[in-house]
Design a protein around this motif. Sequence first.
Motif, mmCIF file in Angstrom:
data_model
loop_
_atom_site.group_PDB
_atom_site.id
_atom_site.type_symbol
_atom_site.label_atom_id
_atom_site.label_comp_id
_atom_site.label_asym_id
_atom_site.label_seq_id
_atom_site.Cartn_x
_atom_site.Cartn_y
_atom_site.Cartn_z
ATOM 1 N N MET A 169 0.853 -1.184 0.000
ATOM 2 C CA MET A 169 0.000 0.000 0.000
ATOM 3 C C MET A 169 0.892 1.238 0.000
ATOM 4 O O MET A 169 1.919 1.290 0.649
ATOM 5 C CB MET A 169 -0.862 -0.020 1.258
ATOM 6 N N ALA A 170 0.458 2.255 -0.770
ATOM 7 C CA ALA A 170 1.237 3.474 -0.907
ATOM 8 C C ALA A 170 1.028 4.390 0.291
ATOM 9 O O ALA A 170 -0.026 4.383 0.915
ATOM 10 C CB ALA A 170 0.828 4.186 -2.178
ATOM 11 N N THR A 171 2.050 5.172 0.566
ATOM 12 C CA THR A 171 1.934 6.111 1.681
ATOM 13 C C THR A 171 1.233 7.383 1.201
ATOM 14 O O THR A 171 1.054 7.611 0.001
ATOM 15 C CB THR A 171 3.334 6.478 2.215
ATOM 16 N N VAL A 172 0.880 8.232 2.144
ATOM 17 C CA VAL A 172 0.174 9.480 1.854
ATOM 18 C C VAL A 172 1.072 10.382 0.988
ATOM 19 O O VAL A 172 0.614 11.006 0.021
ATOM 20 C CB VAL A 172 -0.236 10.184 3.159
ATOM 21 N N LYS A 173 2.345 10.449 1.334
ATOM 22 C CA LYS A 173 3.285 11.293 0.591
ATOM 23 C C LYS A 173 3.404 10.838 -0.873
ATOM 24 O O LYS A 173 3.448 11.664 -1.783
ATOM 25 C CB LYS A 173 4.671 11.265 1.244
ATOM 26 N N GLN A 174 3.457 9.518 -1.077
ATOM 27 C CA GLN A 174 3.569 8.997 -2.434
ATOM 28 C C GLN A 174 2.327 9.353 -3.264
ATOM 29 O O GLN A 174 2.434 9.761 -4.426
ATOM 30 C CB GLN A 174 3.742 7.472 -2.407
ATOM 31 N N ILE A 175 1.184 9.221 -2.656
ATOM 32 C CA ILE A 175 -0.072 9.531 -3.346
ATOM 33 C C ILE A 175 -0.140 11.027 -3.663
ATOM 34 O O ILE A 175 -0.527 11.424 -4.763
ATOM 35 C CB ILE A 175 -1.291 9.074 -2.520
ATOM 36 N N GLN A 176 0.267 11.862 -2.711
ATOM 37 C CA GLN A 176 0.254 13.313 -2.936
ATOM 38 C C GLN A 176 1.207 13.688 -4.072
ATOM 39 O O GLN A 176 0.895 14.541 -4.914
ATOM 40 C CB GLN A 176 0.644 14.052 -1.659
ATOM 41 N N TYR A 177 2.360 13.032 -4.100
ATOM 42 C CA TYR A 177 3.339 13.294 -5.158
ATOM 43 C C TYR A 177 2.760 12.922 -6.518
ATOM 44 O O TYR A 177 2.856 13.688 -7.482
ATOM 45 C CB TYR A 177 4.629 12.502 -4.890
ATOM 46 N N ARG A 178 2.155 11.739 -6.595
ATOM 47 C CA ARG A 178 1.558 11.292 -7.858
ATOM 48 C C ARG A 178 0.428 12.219 -8.297
ATOM 49 O O ARG A 178 0.283 12.505 -9.494
ATOM 50 C CB ARG A 178 1.035 9.870 -7.720
ATOM 51 N N MET A 179 -0.351 12.708 -7.335
ATOM 52 C CA MET A 179 -1.434 13.654 -7.651
ATOM 53 C C MET A 179 -0.850 14.947 -8.214
ATOM 54 O O MET A 179 -1.357 15.499 -9.201
ATOM 55 C CB MET A 179 -2.259 13.967 -6.398
ATOM 56 N N GLY A 180 0.215 15.422 -7.609
ATOM 57 C CA GLY A 180 0.861 16.644 -8.085
ATOM 58 C C GLY A 180 1.392 16.477 -9.499
ATOM 59 O O GLY A 180 1.250 17.366 -10.350
ATOM 60 N N GLN A 181 2.020 15.330 -9.784
ATOM 61 C CA GLN A 181 2.549 15.051 -11.112
ATOM 62 C C GLN A 181 1.424 14.976 -12.153
ATOM 63 O O GLN A 181 1.543 15.505 -13.260
ATOM 64 C CB GLN A 181 3.349 13.733 -11.109
ATOM 65 N N ALA A 182 0.332 14.348 -11.776
ATOM 66 C CA ALA A 182 -0.806 14.223 -12.685
ATOM 67 C C ALA A 182 -1.415 15.596 -12.990
ATOM 68 O O ALA A 182 -1.781 15.889 -14.132
ATOM 69 C CB ALA A 182 -1.858 13.299 -12.088
ATOM 70 N N LYS A 183 -1.495 16.463 -11.979
ATOM 71 C CA LYS A 183 -2.038 17.808 -12.185
ATOM 72 C C LYS A 183 -1.138 18.626 -13.103
ATOM 73 O O LYS A 183 -1.613 19.366 -13.963
ATOM 74 C CB LYS A 183 -2.238 18.520 -10.851
ATOM 75 N N LYS A 184 0.186 18.483 -12.923
ATOM 76 C CA LYS A 184 1.136 19.181 -13.786
ATOM 77 C C LYS A 184 0.939 18.764 -15.246
ATOM 78 O O LYS A 184 0.902 19.585 -16.157
ATOM 79 C CB LYS A 184 2.579 18.838 -13.386
ATOM 80 N N LYS A 185 0.816 17.474 -15.424
ATOM 81 C CA LYS A 185 0.647 16.937 -16.769
ATOM 82 C C LYS A 185 -0.659 17.438 -17.386
ATOM 83 O O LYS A 185 -0.708 17.813 -18.569
ATOM 84 C CB LYS A 185 0.655 15.411 -16.727
ATOM 85 N N LEU A 186 -1.698 17.467 -16.588
ATOM 86 C CA LEU A 186 -3.005 17.918 -17.074
ATOM 87 C C LEU A 186 -2.965 19.386 -17.496
ATOM 88 O O LEU A 186 -3.475 19.748 -18.561
ATOM 89 C CB LEU A 186 -4.069 17.709 -15.992
ATOM 90 N N THR A 187 -2.330 20.234 -16.692
ATOM 91 C CA THR A 187 -2.261 21.653 -17.054
ATOM 92 C C THR A 187 -1.440 21.855 -18.322
ATOM 93 O O THR A 187 -1.789 22.672 -19.176
ATOM 94 C CB THR A 187 -1.664 22.501 -15.912
ATOM 95 N N LYS A 188 -0.357 21.086 -18.462
ATOM 96 C CA LYS A 188 0.472 21.189 -19.660
ATOM 97 C C LYS A 188 -0.324 20.781 -20.893
ATOM 98 O O LYS A 188 -0.285 21.449 -21.934
ATOM 99 C CB LYS A 188 1.712 20.306 -19.508
ATOM 100 N N LEU A 189 -1.066 19.688 -20.800
ATOM 101 C CA LEU A 189 -1.846 19.217 -21.934
ATOM 102 C C LEU A 189 -2.979 20.188 -22.278
ATOM 103 O O LEU A 189 -3.290 20.397 -23.450
ATOM 104 C CB LEU A 189 -2.414 17.826 -21.651
ATOM 105 N N ASN A 190 -3.576 20.796 -21.257
ATOM 106 C CA ASN A 190 -4.636 21.773 -21.517
ATOM 107 C C ASN A 190 -4.086 22.971 -22.287
ATOM 108 O O ASN A 190 -4.745 23.499 -23.186
ATOM 109 C CB ASN A 190 -5.286 22.239 -20.213
ATOM 110 N N LYS A 191 -2.876 23.407 -21.935
ATOM 111 C CA LYS A 191 -2.258 24.515 -22.656
ATOM 112 C C LYS A 191 -2.028 24.136 -24.120
ATOM 113 O O LYS A 191 -2.274 24.924 -25.026
ATOM 114 C CB LYS A 191 -0.923 24.905 -22.020
ATOM 115 N N GLU A 192 -1.549 22.923 -24.342
ATOM 116 C CA GLU A 192 -1.311 22.463 -25.710
ATOM 117 C C GLU A 192 -2.612 22.382 -26.501
ATOM 118 O O GLU A 192 -2.654 22.766 -27.669
ATOM 119 C CB GLU A 192 -0.632 21.100 -25.703
#
Length: 75
Positions: free
Chosen positions: A1-24
């Motif tokens: 099972m993943a820790t809270v920090k790992q999940i938060q990190y993955r969420m942050g990475q996913a949000k970054k990717k989403l904003t980049k794709l929206n700009k494109e």
Amino acid sequence: MATVKQIQYRMGQAKKKLTKLNKEVNAVKNKVKTLESQLKKAKAATKAKPKKAKARPKRKAPAKKKRAAARRKKR
């Protein structure tokens, strides 16, 4: 099972990717709009131009050299 920090990190990475794709996506949409407007203008320009009649082929001028040579012979 993943820790809270790992999940938060993955969420942050996913949000970054989403904003980049929206700009494109927005950039591509704007590019499509400009190209569509250019196409519309080009179509209108081709319709507005009257078609030119084909130019007649130019007639050859009579050769002056032959006439001059014939005149010389008569003298």
